[in-house]
Design an enzyme around this catalytic site. Structure first.
Site, short mmCIF file in Angstrom:
data_model
loop_
_atom_site.label_atom_id
_atom_site.label_comp_id
_atom_site.label_asym_id
_atom_site.label_seq_id
_atom_site.Cartn_x
_atom_site.Cartn_y
_atom_site.Cartn_z
N ARG A 269 0.84 -1.20 0.00
CA ARG A 269 0.00 0.00 0.00
C ARG A 269 0.87 1.24 0.00
O ARG A 269 1.79 1.36 0.80
CB ARG A 269 -0.90 0.01 1.24
CG ARG A 269 -1.81 -1.22 1.24
CD ARG A 269 -2.85 -1.17 2.32
NE ARG A 269 -3.62 -2.41 2.28
CZ ARG A 269 -4.55 -2.76 3.16
NH1 ARG A 269 -4.82 -1.93 4.16
NH2 ARG A 269 -5.19 -3.88 3.06
N GLU A 356 -6.32 -1.73 15.49
CA GLU A 356 -6.90 -2.64 14.50
C GLU A 356 -5.91 -3.71 14.07
O GLU A 356 -4.76 -3.43 13.73
CB GLU A 356 -7.34 -1.84 13.28
CG GLU A 356 -7.95 -2.71 12.20
CD GLU A 356 -8.19 -1.96 10.88
OE1 GLU A 356 -8.21 -0.71 10.91
OE2 GLU A 356 -8.33 -2.63 9.86
N SER A 359 -10.06 -6.87 9.97
CA SER A 359 -11.27 -6.20 9.53
C SER A 359 -12.09 -7.23 8.77
O SER A 359 -11.60 -7.81 7.81
CB SER A 359 -10.87 -5.04 8.61
OG SER A 359 -11.94 -4.19 8.39
N ARG A 397 1.15 -6.79 12.41
CA ARG A 397 0.58 -6.24 13.64
C ARG A 397 0.47 -7.30 14.73
O ARG A 397 0.58 -7.00 15.92
CB ARG A 397 -0.77 -5.60 13.35
CG ARG A 397 -0.62 -4.30 12.54
CD ARG A 397 -1.90 -3.53 12.40
NE ARG A 397 -1.67 -2.34 11.57
CZ ARG A 397 -2.59 -1.44 11.26
NH1 ARG A 397 -3.84 -1.60 11.70
NH2 ARG A 397 -2.30 -0.39 10.51
#
Length: 429
Positions: A269, A356, A359, A397
């Site tokens: 990204r 987060e 998702s 993460r």
RNA sequence: GGAGACGUGGCCGAGAGGCUGAAGGCGCUCCCCUGCUAAGGGAGUAUGGGGUUUGUAGCUCCAUCGAGGGUUCGAAUCCCUCCGUCUCCGCCA
């Protein structure tokens, strides 16, 4: 993409619901364009019908040896008229398509109305944030102290927001991927798939990354700059793109549903516009590893499946004994293509906050419509499937969460029970 | 990378400017016949979109023969570009 029938017949109601997610629909403009479209399309089709019947007549006359000149005279200017009508129709149509492609999905009724992440609703919590009798380090300090993480090296060989990891930390990441894939395939019933990391524009359109979010993507220019770029490929921002696109243009047998697929891929990204946020460490990178779950299901089951899928992601956090909470994203915070999204947020002691880590979304038929992904039950017409996906989990993460939650006073890190068999039995790093 | 061949419905496969949304076969669905099985007879069997309709059905029109352009009154058929598949050669993990 939303159903054009819905947009034609219940435009006001659609606009009303879109308002809850902060999207203003220009109802008047659409109505005008639709009226224009209808007119132009009928015009064009009538001319086409005329052309077809006259051409057929020419063929028949010729076969009988009759003079075709009268018919030829009759259609003399038809071609020009038809071309003009076609151009007019295409102009309106592409204007409408551009508008429709930019309209986000309608939020499900169970999605809380709100304008930002402040309005997300916590559904449940699992686990308790650990208490430390020493000063906790964040994952960067912790990993740098052990020589596991080298930001300078990453900057040297690529740029900022890339990572170089070494030794036990690199291995821990690989172990996490293995644990996630094994759990999803062996206990959650997913099929593991391997897919391209570069995809074409059609695929990105299918899942909704294009046309709106081109700036977030890395594009690989396949040809010289002056060349057309239809065939340019893009680095995947998530495995959702290649995996969901497996069903693009397919008509599946109802018995094939649900399709449950999982894949580990790197994700790329460019994160344009996010500068200044999470600049330090592994939280926000241009390249990161993720294990993704994708389901293609019967429309009647998709909300039930969303709960299951979220549970599958939670199962990984539970195995790793990482405290987390589940958030129901509000209308203002759900993604463009999603009808409903649960975010899983893991506890990060280094930030003293939940962040987060997964998702999980139900897209209903929003992606399926653009993908033309359908199924057939019995004799009936093909029907759009519902698509869902969820991270299971974002590996980078997760790595952060483990380092921070399992850190010890002496700077070592305890290996979570569930990972030890993947780490050669080592208990402490 | 070089040379050649090819791309047609769920599948196989004909078609080489008009009467072809597409012969024939296989598969599938329904009906008839048949004591069961086997065999036989008949009908049907792509997708998207528009119009009509409150909506469905129906009727009707348009588009689609790998994709996109072009030639033509008319293209599955001729021309161009691209994509893909196969065969041979080269190269490579």
């Amino acid at each position: 993409m939303l159903d054009t029938k819905l947009l034609r017949t219940q435009l006001e109601a659609v606009a009303e619901r879109l308002k809850t997610r902060g999207f203003e629909l220009d109802v008047e403009q659409i109505q005008q364009l639709e009226a224009e479209r209808k007119k132009r399309q009928v015009e064009m089709q009538e001319l086409q019908a005329l052309r077809n019947s006259r051409s057929k007549a020419i063929g028949q006359a010729k076969a009988k040896g009759e003079d075709i000149q009268p018919i030829l005279d009759e259609v003399a200017d038809l071609k020009e008229k038809l071309e003009a009508a076609k151009a007019a129709e295409e102009a309106v149509q592409s204007e409408l398509e551009a508008i429709y492609a930019s309209i986000p999905n309608l939020p499900h009724e169970s999605v809380p109305v709100g304008s930002s992440e402040e309005d997300n609703v916590e559904i449940r919590r699992w686990g308790t944030p650990p208490e430390f009798d020493f000063e906790v380090k964040d994952h960067v300090d912790l990993a740098e102290a052990r020589g596991w993480y080298d930001n300078e090296a990453a900057v040297k060989i690529a740029s900022s927001r890339f990572a170089v990891m070494k030794g036990p930390m690199a291995r821990l990441q690989r172990a996490l991927i293995q644990l996630m894939l094994d759990t999803h395939t062996q206990t959650h019933g997913y099929e593991e798939v391997y897919v391209p990391y570069l995809v074409n524009q059609d695929s990105l359109r299918g899942t909704g990354q294009l046309p709106k979010f081109e700036a977030d993507l890395y594009k690989i220019a396949k040809h010289e700059e002056h060349d057309t770029n239809d065939r340019d490929l893009y680095l995947i921002p998530t495995a959702e793109v290649p995996v969901t696109n497996l069903v693009r243009g397919e008509i599946l047998d109802e018995s094939a549903l649900p399709l449950k697929m999982t894949a580990h891929t790197p994700c790329f990204r460019s994160e344009a516009g996010s500068y200044g946020r999470d600049t330090k460490g592994l939280i926000r990178q241009h390249q990161f590893e993720k294990v993704e779950m994708v389901q293609v299901v019967h429309p009647d089951t998709s909300y039930e499946v969303l709960e299951q899928l979220t549970g599958h992601a939670e199962a990984i956090l539970q195995k790793l004994e990482l405290p987390y909470r589940v958030m129901n994203l509000c209308t203002g915070d759900i993604g463009f293509s999603a009808a409903k999204t649960y975010d899983l947020e893991v506890w990060l002691p280094g930030q003293n906050a939940y962040r987060e880590i997964s998702s999980c979304s139900n897209f209903e038929d929003f992606q399926a419509r653009r993908l033309q992904a359908r199924f057939r039950s019995g004799e009936g017409k093909p029907q759009l499937v519902h698509t869902l996906n969820g991270s299971g989990l974002a590996v980078g993460r997760t790595l952060v969460a483990i380092l921070e939650n399992y850190q010890n006073a002496d700077g070592t890190v305890t290996v979570p029970e569930a990972l030890r068999s993947y780490m050669g039995g080592v208990e402490v790093l």
